[in-house]
Design a protein around this motif. Structure first.
Motif, PDB file in Angstrom:
ATOM      1  N   LEU A 153      56.841 -11.578  96.708  1.00  0.00           N
ATOM      2  CA  LEU A 153      57.335 -12.175  95.445  1.00  0.00           C
ATOM      3  C   LEU A 153      56.216 -11.794  94.202  1.00  0.00           C
ATOM      4  O   LEU A 153      55.365 -12.506  94.309  1.00  0.00           O
ATOM      5  CB  LEU A 153      57.234 -13.661  95.717  1.00  0.00           C
ATOM      6  N   HIS A 154      56.854 -11.116  93.323  1.00  0.00           N
ATOM      7  CA  HIS A 154      56.092 -10.576  92.216  1.00  0.00           C
ATOM      8  C   HIS A 154      56.852 -10.285  90.993  1.00  0.00           C
ATOM      9  O   HIS A 154      58.279 -10.490  91.218  1.00  0.00           O
ATOM     10  CB  HIS A 154      55.403  -9.350  92.512  1.00  0.00           C
ATOM     11  N   LYS A 155      56.143  -9.706  89.946  1.00  0.00           N
ATOM     12  CA  LYS A 155      56.914  -9.483  88.607  1.00  0.00           C
ATOM     13  C   LYS A 155      57.574  -8.061  88.413  1.00  0.00           C
ATOM     14  O   LYS A 155      58.383  -7.936  87.637  1.00  0.00           O
ATOM     15  CB  LYS A 155      55.892  -9.731  87.438  1.00  0.00           C
ATOM     16  N   CYS A 390      56.674   6.723  78.377  1.00  0.00           N
ATOM     17  CA  CYS A 390      55.963   6.441  79.525  1.00  0.00           C
ATOM     18  C   CYS A 390      54.678   6.719  79.322  1.00  0.00           C
ATOM     19  O   CYS A 390      53.679   6.000  80.171  1.00  0.00           O
ATOM     20  CB  CYS A 390      56.633   7.386  80.753  1.00  0.00           C
ATOM     21  N   GLY A 391      54.341   7.681  78.877  1.00  0.00           N
ATOM     22  CA  GLY A 391      52.871   8.149  78.397  1.00  0.00           C
ATOM     23  C   GLY A 391      52.225   7.068  77.781  1.00  0.00           C
ATOM     24  O   GLY A 391      51.043   6.625  77.911  1.00  0.00           O
ATOM     25  N   GLY A 392      52.850   6.689  76.448  1.00  0.00           N
ATOM     26  CA  GLY A 392      52.258   5.680  75.734  1.00  0.00           C
ATOM     27  C   GLY A 392      52.139   4.151  76.551  1.00  0.00           C
ATOM     28  O   GLY A 392      50.942   3.497  76.566  1.00  0.00           O
ATOM     29  N   MET A 393      53.255   3.908  77.220  1.00  0.00           N
ATOM     30  CA  MET A 393      52.863   2.602  78.207  1.00  0.00           C
ATOM     31  C   MET A 393      51.794   2.702  79.057  1.00  0.00           C
ATOM     32  O   MET A 393      50.904   1.936  79.293  1.00  0.00           O
ATOM     33  CB  MET A 393      54.235   2.260  78.871  1.00  0.00           C
ATOM     34  N   MET A 394      51.709   3.816  79.943  1.00  0.00           N
ATOM     35  CA  MET A 394      50.626   3.994  80.730  1.00  0.00           C
ATOM     36  C   MET A 394      49.084   4.164  80.094  1.00  0.00           C
ATOM     37  O   MET A 394      48.240   3.450  80.638  1.00  0.00           O
ATOM     38  CB  MET A 394      50.908   5.186  81.662  1.00  0.00           C
ATOM     39  N   THR A 395      49.150   4.760  78.990  1.00  0.00           N
ATOM     40  CA  THR A 395      47.815   5.038  78.133  1.00  0.00           C
ATOM     41  C   THR A 395      47.483   3.382  77.921  1.00  0.00           C
ATOM     42  O   THR A 395      46.362   3.138  77.964  1.00  0.00           O
ATOM     43  CB  THR A 395      47.944   5.724  77.052  1.00  0.00           C
ATOM     44  N   ILE A 396      48.265   2.440  77.346  1.00  0.00           N
ATOM     45  CA  ILE A 396      47.969   1.067  76.864  1.00  0.00           C
ATOM     46  C   ILE A 396      47.400   0.480  78.229  1.00  0.00           C
ATOM     47  O   ILE A 396      46.477  -0.158  78.165  1.00  0.00           O
ATOM     48  CB  ILE A 396      49.049   0.520  76.197  1.00  0.00           C
ATOM     49  N   TYR A 397      48.175   0.708  79.297  1.00  0.00           N
ATOM     50  CA  TYR A 397      47.708   0.081  80.608  1.00  0.00           C
ATOM     51  C   TYR A 397      46.305   0.433  81.001  1.00  0.00           C
ATOM     52  O   TYR A 397      45.649  -0.269  81.496  1.00  0.00           O
ATOM     53  CB  TYR A 397      48.677  -0.132  81.575  1.00  0.00           C
ATOM     54  N   GLY A 398      46.180   1.682  80.712  1.00  0.00           N
ATOM     55  CA  GLY A 398      44.855   2.274  81.166  1.00  0.00           C
ATOM     56  C   GLY A 398      43.759   1.886  80.314  1.00  0.00           C
ATOM     57  O   GLY A 398      42.599   1.722  80.708  1.00  0.00           O
ATOM     58  N   LEU A 399      43.922   1.619  78.998  1.00  0.00           N
ATOM     59  CA  LEU A 399      42.928   0.969  78.032  1.00  0.00           C
ATOM     60  C   LEU A 399      42.613  -0.604  78.682  1.00  0.00           C
ATOM     61  O   LEU A 399      41.510  -1.051  78.529  1.00  0.00           O
ATOM     62  CB  LEU A 399      43.522   0.831  76.776  1.00  0.00           C
ATOM     63  N   GLY A 405      44.436  -1.206  91.553  1.00  0.00           N
ATOM     64  CA  GLY A 405      45.566  -1.668  92.309  1.00  0.00           C
ATOM     65  C   GLY A 405      46.555  -2.397  91.400  1.00  0.00           C
ATOM     66  O   GLY A 405      47.488  -2.144  91.485  1.00  0.00           O
ATOM     67  N   SER A 406      46.141  -3.201  90.243  1.00  0.00           N
ATOM     68  CA  SER A 406      47.141  -3.707  89.336  1.00  0.00           C
ATOM     69  C   SER A 406      47.745  -2.591  88.593  1.00  0.00           C
ATOM     70  O   SER A 406      48.931  -2.552  88.167  1.00  0.00           O
ATOM     71  CB  SER A 406      46.442  -4.488  88.416  1.00  0.00           C
ATOM     72  N   LEU A 407      46.791  -1.624  88.067  1.00  0.00           N
ATOM     73  CA  LEU A 407      47.622  -0.461  87.369  1.00  0.00           C
ATOM     74  C   LEU A 407      48.486   0.169  88.238  1.00  0.00           C
ATOM     75  O   LEU A 407      49.463   0.836  87.560  1.00  0.00           O
ATOM     76  CB  LEU A 407      46.379   0.650  86.876  1.00  0.00           C
ATOM     77  N   TYR A 408      48.402   0.426  89.406  1.00  0.00           N
ATOM     78  CA  TYR A 408      49.197   1.353  90.144  1.00  0.00           C
ATOM     79  C   TYR A 408      50.670   0.622  90.368  1.00  0.00           C
ATOM     80  O   TYR A 408      51.562   1.181  90.244  1.00  0.00           O
ATOM     81  CB  TYR A 408      48.605   1.206  91.710  1.00  0.00           C
ATOM     82  N   ARG A 409      50.631  -0.926  90.229  1.00  0.00           N
ATOM     83  CA  ARG A 409      51.892  -1.407  90.329  1.00  0.00           C
ATOM     84  C   ARG A 409      52.473  -1.462  88.793  1.00  0.00           C
ATOM     85  O   ARG A 409      53.801  -1.238  88.592  1.00  0.00           O
ATOM     86  CB  ARG A 409      51.678  -2.931  90.709  1.00  0.00           C
ATOM     87  N   VAL A 410      51.785  -1.670  87.578  1.00  0.00           N
ATOM     88  CA  VAL A 410      52.665  -2.002  86.466  1.00  0.00           C
ATOM     89  C   VAL A 410      52.890  -0.675  85.991  1.00  0.00           C
ATOM     90  O   VAL A 410      53.761  -0.587  85.026  1.00  0.00           O
ATOM     91  CB  VAL A 410      51.618  -2.567  85.361  1.00  0.00           C
ATOM     92  N   ARG A 411      52.509   0.599  86.380  1.00  0.00           N
ATOM     93  CA  ARG A 411      52.734   1.952  85.686  1.00  0.00           C
ATOM     94  C   ARG A 411      53.793   2.527  86.638  1.00  0.00           C
ATOM     95  O   ARG A 411      54.246   3.748  86.414  1.00  0.00           O
ATOM     96  CB  ARG A 411      51.362   2.583  85.820  1.00  0.00           C
ATOM     97  N   TYR A 412      54.208   1.884  87.788  1.00  0.00           N
ATOM     98  CA  TYR A 412      55.057   2.519  88.736  1.00  0.00           C
ATOM     99  C   TYR A 412      56.329   3.170  88.103  1.00  0.00           C
ATOM    100  O   TYR A 412      56.681   4.309  88.172  1.00  0.00           O
ATOM    101  CB  TYR A 412      55.345   1.540  89.781  1.00  0.00           C
TER     102      TYR A 412
END
Length: 441
Positions: A153-155, A390-399, A405-412
């Motif tokens: 059960l997740h986002k 995709c690169g932009g969204m992942m870079t922001i999440y990387g920041l 573990g959280s990054l692995y999910r949100v960047r999937y």
């Protein structure tokens, strides 16, 4: 039947969608009802949920609210109790059915199957066979890490589907703006973009803020391209220089309602002992918000076993800019090989790390081909939109994300789109050509 299906020039989208739906539903049911209770009880938190995840908390909230709904009525329902949309959505389903996580399985299967279909449609913008597009999407469909949201059960199911719908809309929009004269054709891309933003808003309003920020750059790129190539493109000078920019500006502005509930940007921030204002107020406030978001992630889980660079604090805008190269590296390549075989801090984290290591080998391989695809597809709008978005969204999440573990999910959804791009190039440019060469002998 299979020969007929694979011989069709058009993809049997309904069959693909149903196959993925059934696969996900079956796997989720087996995990919740068989594997966790009877085969891996040491992983079982009860009710078919895995220990150590936010889904346990979401489930508790959903059960409490569903009971209130049954006792007092639907005025007790809210979309984001404690700020968590999965709990609110589950509460509604529990109130209509029974308060058990297995009732969420059809919804999760629908989200994952729809996201897989969107990814196939995105890859098909490169004019390759639907079979190759489908094979390119298979890592997205079958990677075990995806089970952590479609069996639980997740986002992420909502977020990934919304992000891909949004991306598909921008690809269509770029193609229509560049290649057509009829402005009415822009309605369909607009609807895709708004629908994707709405779906992301349900679970992560701050995600729409990120998407809106990147949309400004994508719109600017399309306007600049249209002006530079104005003599070569269809449409009048007035349309290219005035109407199209206004329509793109309207689109970016129309995303604003979906940012409600996201990260608050305070234009009147005051310098204090750990933040030095170095830019105009609005821009500085944006950087300050990014720094605060990262700090909140760090403070919330200071001892998480998969944290990376959690000692890094952004004290001024320059710190963020200097960290961007590292953020890109982390977003693309983490978890790094040095932690693939670690034991972790929970009973299942060692296994999860090994699975992630195997998955990353596949991603590394696919990303190589994604880079090589530039030489063939650099003149296709979809390539630039995919890479930048995709690169932009992942870079922001990387920041802002210190926990791998959280990054692995949100960047999937983003990294698997880049991986699918690389695999599609490999299949169409290498495998297909070798097959033709053998057949010609």
């Amino acid at each position: 039947m299979l020969k007929k299906m694979f011989g069709k020039p058009n993809a049997p989208y309904s069959i693909i969608w149903m196959a993925v739906f059934l696969y996900v539903a079956l796997v989720a049911a087996c995990i919740q009802l068989i594997a966790l209770p009877y085969i891996m009880p040491e992983w079982h938190a009860g009710d078919g949920l895995i220990i150590g995840g936010d889904w346990v908390w979401f489930n508790q909230i959903a059960i409490e609210i569903s009971e209130k709904i049954r006792l007092s009525g639907w005025h007790e329902w809210m979309l984001r109790p404690h700020g968590q949309a999965p709990a609110g959505i589950a509460a509604a389903i529990y109130a209509l059915t029974v308060p058990q996580p297995w009732t969420i399985i059809p919804m999760n299967a629908t989200l994952h199957a729809s996201a897989a279909l969107m990814l196939i449609l995105i890859i098909q913008r490169f004019k390759i066979r639907w079979q190759y597009a489908t094979v390119s999407a298979m890592p997205f469909i079958f990677y075990p890490s995806a089970m952590t949201w479609y069996t639980q059960l997740h986002k992420d199911g909502f977020f990934i589907l919304g992000s891909l719908i949004f991306l598909y809309g921008w690809i269509l929009l770029a193609e229509e703006i560049i290649n057509t004269r009829n402005l009415k054709t822009l309605l369909k891309p607009y609807l895709f973009i708004l629908a994707g933003a709405a779906l992301v808003w349900v679970v992560r309003p701050y995600g729409v803020q990120m998407m809106q920020g990147l949309s400004i750059f994508m719109a600017g790129g399309l306007i600049l391209f249209g002006l530079v190539q104005i003599k070569k493109l269809p449409g009048s000078f007035v349309r290219r220089s005035l109407i199209t920019p206004l329509l793109l500006l309207l689109l970016v502005v129309s995303l604003t309602p979906f940012t409600k509930g996201g990260i608050e940007i305070d234009n009147s921030i005051k310098s204090d002992m750990y933040w030095e204002k170095t830019m105009p107020t609005r821009l500085d406030a944006l950087f300050y918000s990014l720094a605060e978001t990262r700090n909140r992630f760090t403070d919330a889980y200071p001892d998480a076993g998969s944290n990376i660079d959690n000692e890094m604090r952004f004290n001024k805008a320059a710190d963020i800019l200097l960290y961007v190269p590292k953020a890109i590296e982390v977003a693309l390549f983490a978890p790094f090989p040095n932690i693939w075989f670690g034991s972790g801090t929970t009973v299942n984290s060692g296994y999860i790390r090994k699975v992630a290591g195997i998955e990353m080998l596949g991603i590394y391989f696919a990303l190589i081909w994604a880079v090589l695809s530039f030489k063939k597809w650099f003149n296709i709008p979809a390539w630039w939109i995919i890479v930048f978005y995709c690169g932009g969204m992942m870079t922001i999440y990387g920041l802002i994300t210190v926990n791998i573990g959280s990054l692995y999910r949100v960047r999937y959804g983003f990294i698997m789109t880049l991986a699918a791009l690389g695999l599609a190039y490999l299949l169409s440019e290498v495998v297909f050509k070798k097959t033709l060469s053998r057949n010609s002998l």
